[in-house]
Design an enzyme around this catalytic site. Structure first.
Site, PDB file in Angstrom:
ATOM      1  N   GLU A   1      38.438  34.585  50.302  1.00 37.86           N
ATOM      2  CA  GLU A   1      37.980  33.191  50.364  1.00 37.86           C
ATOM      3  C   GLU A   1      37.735  32.692  51.782  1.00 37.86           C
ATOM      4  OE1 GLU A   1      40.372  34.325  48.390  1.00 37.86           O
ATOM      5  OE2 GLU A   1      40.304  33.359  46.433  1.00 37.86           O
TER       6      GLU A   1
ATOM      7  N   GLU B   1      44.360  37.136  41.950  1.00 39.77           N
ATOM      8  CA  GLU B   1      45.353  36.140  41.540  1.00 39.77           C
ATOM      9  C   GLU B   1      45.710  36.297  40.058  1.00 39.77           C
ATOM     10  OE1 GLU B   1      42.964  32.920  43.137  1.00 39.77           O
ATOM     11  OE2 GLU B   1      44.588  32.420  44.508  1.00 39.77           O
TER      12      GLU B   1
ATOM     13  N   GLY C   1      40.244  34.985  42.724  1.00 41.91           N
ATOM     14  CA  GLY C   1      40.858  34.715  41.418  1.00 41.91           C
ATOM     15  C   GLY C   1      41.129  35.978  40.614  1.00 41.91           C
TER      16      GLY C   1
ATOM     17  N   ALA D   1      36.369  33.532  41.539  1.00 39.79           N
ATOM     18  CA  ALA D   1      35.739  32.375  40.900  1.00 39.79           C
ATOM     19  C   ALA D   1      34.228  32.541  41.039  1.00 39.79           C
ATOM     20  CB  ALA D   1      36.185  31.106  41.595  1.00 39.79           C
TER      21      ALA D   1
HETATM   22  N1  COA Z   1      30.636  34.614  41.973  1.00 41.05           N
HETATM   23  C1  COA Z   1      29.377  34.655  41.502  1.00 41.05           C
HETATM   24  N2  COA Z   1      28.647  35.785  41.497  1.00 41.05           N
HETATM   25  C2  COA Z   1      29.201  36.884  42.001  1.00 41.05           C
HETATM   26  C3  COA Z   1      30.521  36.912  42.516  1.00 41.05           C
HETATM   27  C4  COA Z   1      31.250  35.704  42.489  1.00 41.05           C
HETATM   28  N3  COA Z   1      32.505  35.634  42.919  1.00 41.05           N
HETATM   29  N4  COA Z   1      30.789  38.149  42.960  1.00 41.05           N
HETATM   30  C5  COA Z   1      29.693  38.887  42.714  1.00 41.05           C
HETATM   31  N5  COA Z   1      28.736  38.123  42.132  1.00 41.05           N
HETATM   32  C6  COA Z   1      27.396  38.518  41.701  1.00 41.05           C
HETATM   33  C7  COA Z   1      26.440  38.707  42.869  1.00 41.05           C
HETATM   34  O1  COA Z   1      25.912  37.455  43.291  1.00 41.05           O
HETATM   35  C8  COA Z   1      25.405  39.585  42.236  1.00 41.05           C
HETATM   36  O2  COA Z   1      24.581  38.788  41.397  1.00 41.05           O
HETATM   37  P1  COA Z   1      22.977  38.972  41.385  1.00 41.05           P
HETATM   38  O3  COA Z   1      22.773  40.389  40.940  1.00 41.05           O
HETATM   39  O4  COA Z   1      22.504  37.955  40.406  1.00 41.05           O
HETATM   40  O5  COA Z   1      22.535  38.755  42.803  1.00 41.05           O
HETATM   41  C9  COA Z   1      26.219  40.488  41.317  1.00 41.05           C
HETATM   42  O6  COA Z   1      27.457  39.795  41.087  1.00 41.05           O
HETATM   43  C10 COA Z   1      26.554  41.834  41.908  1.00 41.05           C
HETATM   44  O7  COA Z   1      27.176  41.615  43.164  1.00 41.05           O
HETATM   45  P2  COA Z   1      26.657  42.255  44.549  1.00 41.05           P
HETATM   46  O8  COA Z   1      27.097  41.375  45.659  1.00 41.05           O
HETATM   47  O9  COA Z   1      25.191  42.546  44.456  1.00 41.05           O
HETATM   48  O10 COA Z   1      27.446  43.631  44.545  1.00 41.05           O
HETATM   49  P3  COA Z   1      27.932  44.456  45.799  1.00 41.05           P
HETATM   50  O11 COA Z   1      28.463  45.743  45.252  1.00 41.05           O
HETATM   51  O12 COA Z   1      26.864  44.523  46.842  1.00 41.05           O
HETATM   52  O13 COA Z   1      29.153  43.607  46.442  1.00 41.05           O
HETATM   53  C11 COA Z   1      31.184  42.308  46.361  1.00 41.05           C
HETATM   54  C12 COA Z   1      30.320  43.411  45.713  1.00 41.05           C
HETATM   55  C13 COA Z   1      32.372  42.089  45.433  1.00 41.05           C
HETATM   56  C14 COA Z   1      31.688  42.811  47.729  1.00 41.05           C
HETATM   57  C15 COA Z   1      30.363  41.014  46.548  1.00 41.05           C
HETATM   58  O14 COA Z   1      29.719  40.731  45.320  1.00 41.05           O
HETATM   59  C16 COA Z   1      31.192  39.817  46.948  1.00 41.05           C
HETATM   60  O15 COA Z   1      31.550  39.685  48.104  1.00 41.05           O
HETATM   61  N6  COA Z   1      31.475  38.889  45.996  1.00 41.05           N
HETATM   62  C17 COA Z   1      32.156  37.668  46.252  1.00 41.05           C
HETATM   63  C18 COA Z   1      33.654  37.891  46.267  1.00 41.05           C
HETATM   64  C19 COA Z   1      34.392  36.593  46.628  1.00 41.05           C
HETATM   65  O16 COA Z   1      34.178  36.013  47.668  1.00 41.05           O
HETATM   66  N7  COA Z   1      35.299  36.167  45.727  1.00 41.05           N
HETATM   67  C20 COA Z   1      36.086  34.978  45.906  1.00 41.05           C
HETATM   68  C21 COA Z   1      35.385  33.812  45.325  1.00 41.05           C
HETATM   69  S1  COA Z   1      36.241  32.289  45.637  1.00 41.05           S
END
Ligand code: COA
Length: 267
Positions: free
Chosen positions: A141, A121, A118, A73
């Protein structure tokens, strides 16, 4: 049957290709690793609702763009959201994911990269999950002080067992592509450049099967998983009896005896 090819955008981040009986839906929000906001979830839900009644489509492939399939999400949307907006998003996700899982079409999820929260999911609502070598799948999460709300706590244990699901859910650890296959959460690992090709090949194979048997095969397994064994076995034989009465079963048996390929009519 006429074979039509079309392409359209259902939303700026959601692109659909129709190729005969096969639809390919691509989530395209590379800068946010495919994160799903309310508007994308709504557009996805509208498309899935329409697809349920579209008898011209028999297989749906869902994939993403770049290094993210769907990283969950959109957390930016959670930031400062009201309780009712947060709850509304969860209700919308549930409707969309339930509708996806209940589709009569066979669904293939081609996971090109991160499938988190998500994203996993969404994949778990599909019948077959293919993963690229670089894919990472998980339910992170808990790291936000939350838990999954799109079916992760229920659908993941059904595939990987309660203990493995608890380990993944309670630590938020991501599975590698190989682990996902070893745990039973995905079917095959593919090199990145072969993922789409393999999904298309599988989709064409499925779309070439007898249409009624194809949809019923999915239904018998899915309904059976939710019913006692004896009911499932009774349902299985009822479905088989009904299939024997179809034109396609007559055609399939005739084609075998006559040593030729069957020509399905879908009746
Ligand atoms: N919601 C909103 N933005 C997200 C996102 C999410 N679930 N997952 C990634 N992004 C965004 C980041 O904020 C970043 O945006 P920015 O460039 O404007 O700062 C961009 O996507 C790239 O992500 P980044 O974190 O820089 O890449 P990474 O390779 O260092 O890390 C992840 C990748 C997937 C490990 C990390 O982005 C992450 O932990 N995301 C959240 C996953 C999560 O918790 N999902 C469940 C949500 S309920």
């Amino acid at each position: 049957m006429t074979h039509t090819k079309t392409a359209e955008s259902l939303h700026p981040n959601l692109h659909l290709k129709r190729d005969g009986a096969i639809h390919t839906l691509r989530i395209d929000r590379e800068d946010k690793l495919g994160a799903l906001n309310f508007a994308i979830m709504e557009a996805l839900g509208r498309y899935i609702d329409g697809l349920a009644d579209d008898q011209s489509c028999r297989v749906l492939v869902i994939t993403g763009t770049g290094k993210g399939f769907v990283a969950g999400a959109d957390i930016d949307g959670y930031h400062g959201a009201t309780q009712s907006a947060f709850d509304g998003f969860q209700r919308r996700s549930r409707r969309t994911f339930d509708a996806l899982a209940a589709l009569p079409q066979i669904t293939i999820c081609a996971v090109n990269g991160y499938a988190l929260g998500g994203g996993l999911e969404l994949a778990l609502c599909c019948d077959l999950i293919l993963v690229a070598e670089r894919a990472k799948l998980g339910l992170p999460e808990i790291k936000l002080g939350l838990l999954p709300g799109g079916g992760g706590t229920q659908r993941l244990p059904k595939l990987v067992g309660a203990m493995r699901a608890k380990e993944l859910l309670l630590t938020g650890r991501m599975m590698t592509a190989d682990e996902a296959v070893a745990y039973g959460a995905a079917l095959e690992v593919l090199p990145q450049e072969k993922l789409t090709e393999r999904a298309d090949e599988l989709a064409r194979d499925l779309a070439s099967q007898a249409p009624i048997a194809l949809a019923e095969g999915k239904r018998v397994i899915d309904d059976g998983l939710q019913s006692p064994l004896a009911s499932g076995l009774t349902f299985e034989q009822r479905v088989l009896g009904a299939l024997y009465a179809t034109d396609d079963a007559k055609e399939g048996i005739n084609a075998f005896v006559e040593k030729r390929d069957p020509n399905w009519s879908g009746r």
